[in-house]
Write an enzyme that holds these catalytic residues in place. Structure first.
Site, PDB file in Angstrom:
ATOM      1  CD  GLU A 142      18.894 118.144 -42.018  1.00 20.69           C
ATOM      2  OE1 GLU A 142      19.659 118.505 -42.101  1.00 20.69           O
ATOM      3  OE2 GLU A 142      18.304 117.027 -42.128  1.00 20.69           O
ATOM      4  CG  ASN A 193      12.301 117.920 -45.535  1.00 19.23           C
ATOM      5  OD1 ASN A 193      11.298 117.490 -45.323  1.00 19.23           O
ATOM      6  ND2 ASN A 193      13.495 117.262 -45.937  1.00 19.23           N
ATOM      7  CG  HIS A 227      15.596 110.658 -40.419  1.00 22.39           C
ATOM      8  ND1 HIS A 227      15.417 109.644 -41.279  1.00 22.39           N
ATOM      9  CD2 HIS A 227      15.626 111.777 -41.111  1.00 22.39           C
ATOM     10  CE1 HIS A 227      15.665 110.266 -42.508  1.00 22.39           C
ATOM     11  NE2 HIS A 227      15.749 111.414 -42.519  1.00 22.39           N
ATOM     12  CD  GLU A 256      14.754 113.432 -45.424  1.00 16.25           C
ATOM     13  OE1 GLU A 256      15.671 113.061 -44.517  1.00 16.25           O
ATOM     14  OE2 GLU A 256      14.925 114.546 -45.997  1.00 16.25           O
ATOM     15  CG  ASP A 258      14.879 106.376 -41.300  1.00 15.40           C
ATOM     16  OD1 ASP A 258      14.578 107.351 -40.315  1.00 15.40           O
ATOM     17  OD2 ASP A 258      15.705 106.372 -42.085  1.00 15.40           O
TER      18      ASP A 258
HETATM   19  C1  XIL Z   1      21.342 111.387 -46.328  1.00 11.96           C
HETATM   20  C2  XIL Z   1      21.596 110.265 -47.383  1.00 11.96           C
HETATM   21  O1  XIL Z   1      20.677 109.302 -47.093  1.00 11.96           O
HETATM   22  C3  XIL Z   1      22.899 109.796 -47.380  1.00 11.96           C
HETATM   23  O2  XIL Z   1      23.169 108.923 -48.322  1.00 11.96           O
HETATM   24  C4  XIL Z   1      23.979 110.967 -47.405  1.00 11.96           C
HETATM   25  O3  XIL Z   1      25.171 110.283 -47.369  1.00 11.96           O
HETATM   26  C5  XIL Z   1      23.704 111.948 -46.454  1.00 11.96           C
HETATM   27  O4  XIL Z   1      22.485 112.489 -46.529  1.00 11.96           O
HETATM   28  N1  XIL Z   1      18.179 114.410 -43.853  1.00 11.96           N
HETATM   29  C6  XIL Z   1      18.034 114.762 -45.118  1.00 11.96           C
HETATM   30  C7  XIL Z   1      18.565 113.779 -46.323  1.00 11.96           C
HETATM   31  O5  XIL Z   1      17.397 115.726 -45.504  1.00 11.96           O
HETATM   32  O6  XIL Z   1      18.939 114.498 -47.571  1.00 11.96           O
HETATM   33  C8  XIL Z   1      19.689 112.984 -45.389  1.00 11.96           C
HETATM   34  O7  XIL Z   1      19.991 112.109 -46.711  1.00 11.96           O
HETATM   35  C9  XIL Z   1      19.347 112.304 -44.324  1.00 11.96           C
HETATM   36  C10 XIL Z   1      18.896 113.574 -43.176  1.00 11.96           C
END
Ligand code: XIL
Length: 347
Positions: A142, A193, A227, A256, A258
């Protein structure tokens, strides 16, 4: 049909997708226990949801082994080893979940050279510890802002070590992180990422970054976090992004995944998952997985990892609205397959 016999016939997503790509899930040490039923049957790859982040794995100042806390991450790696699963490493450089000491010097903010030396120590230690067990790393996470695809200038990494090294416009700390990781474990596949890199200015900046790092042999792949929501992005947009990155000669993974029932920016609260939203979610998952299969067959996609496995454990219950329930995954809170499972699993 009894619940037990219905459970017995739920097929394995990992087995079904074996010839396409590993199916992964983000886990916590605790969910290895609470979700082991689904993990052992449904996935072939794990990633630590938090256990490899700096604040968890390297909480204390310094770089001797006593500054590290490997137990949680080691439990995840051991579980993967016991079940023949791969492990992705997440993440070495991020603006969140880093202890304050990392950015502090003896008097005021740490100097750039000291920060980079701390980063190198951190990367060397982690990649040595997990060598041969973690096959790829999200080296930088990020680093691009949502503002017109600029660099994330409000990150302490950028502020303290962002000035350009290579003359190619890439912030110094990004290039350094990849250099350190490459040197520490030449066999590990190194990823950038990020989220929101499917379209627009963020995609353009991510492509520019990948191209520059690739030209130096420093990066192997890009992780599109995934996401997403019932309302988008649509699967063809995702396909175009995969193809754009793949055309640079890097591998692409969804890292990631969802699919929230809430539209981005919506702060309303559902008490129950609405049936129309669940069927919209199933449709989205079905169309995404169709694109994933096709892009994998064309050798442009090499992995799909969910950010969790079932709706009883999802970070979306505390983000973006704390305490609001969401239902973004393929299995429900009681670990039964949702309609979304069947659309992802059927073709
Ligand atoms: C999130 C976790 O799922 C949570 O448990 C934590 O509190 C915060 O981070 N992008 C990412 C992940 O790269 O590392 C993040 O994970 C979600 C967004």
């Amino acid at each position: 049909m009894s619940a037990a016999s219905r459970e017995a016939i739920v097929p394995s997503l990992a087995a079904m997708y074996q010839t396409f790509f590993p199916i992964g899930a983000a886990v916590e040490p605790e969910t290895l226990v609470s979700q082991s039923d689904l993990l052992v049957t449904q996935v072939s790859s794990l990633v630590a949801e938090n256990a490899m982040k700096w604040e968890r794995i390297h909480p204390a100042r310094g770089n001797n082994l006593s500054s590290y806390a490997f137990a949680g991450a080691d439990a995840i790696v051991a579980f993967a080893r016991d079940h023949g699963m791969k492990v992705r490493g997440h993440t070495l450089v991020w603006h969140n979940q880093v202890p304050a000491w990392v950015f502090q010097g003896d008097a005021g903010p740490v100097t750039k050279s000291e920060l980079l030396s701390r980063l190198r120590g951190h990367i060397n230690t982690l990649l040595a510890h997990f060598q041969g067990e973690v096959y790829c790393w999200d080296v930088v996470n990020e680093a691009i802002s949502e503002r017109a695809g600029e660099w994330r200038t409000d990150s302490p990494w950028y502020r303290l070590a962002g000035s350009d090294h290579g003359g190619d416009g890439i912030p110094g700390y990004i290039e350094k992180a990849f250099e350190y990781a490459r040197a520490a474990d030449p066999a590990a596949r190194l990823f950038y990422n990020d989220y929101g890199i499917e379209t627009g200015a963020k995609l353009e900046t991510a492509l520019r970054l990948m191209k520059a790092l690739k030209a130096k042999g420093l990066v192997d792949g890009v992780g599109i976090q995934g996401h997403w929501t019932v309302f988008g992005p649509d699967a063809e947009t995702v396909r175009r992004a995969i193809q754009s990155f793949a055309s640079l000669g890097v591998e692409v993974q969804i890292t990631e995944l969802d699919v929230s029932l809430y539209r981005g920016g919506d702060t309303s609260v559902l008490q129950e998952p609405r049936v129309d939203l669940l069927s919209g979610q199933a449709e989205m998952y079905g169309s995404y997985f169709r694109v994933f299969r096709e892009e994998a067959q064309a050798h442009r996609l090499t992995g799909v990892t969910f950010w969790g496995i079932a709706d009883d454990h999802t970070w979306l219950d505390s983000f973006p609205v704390k305490g609001r329930k969401d239902w973004p995954l393929l299995f429900d809170i009681r670990h039964r397959p949702k309609d979304a499972f069947w659309t992802a699993a059927t073709w």
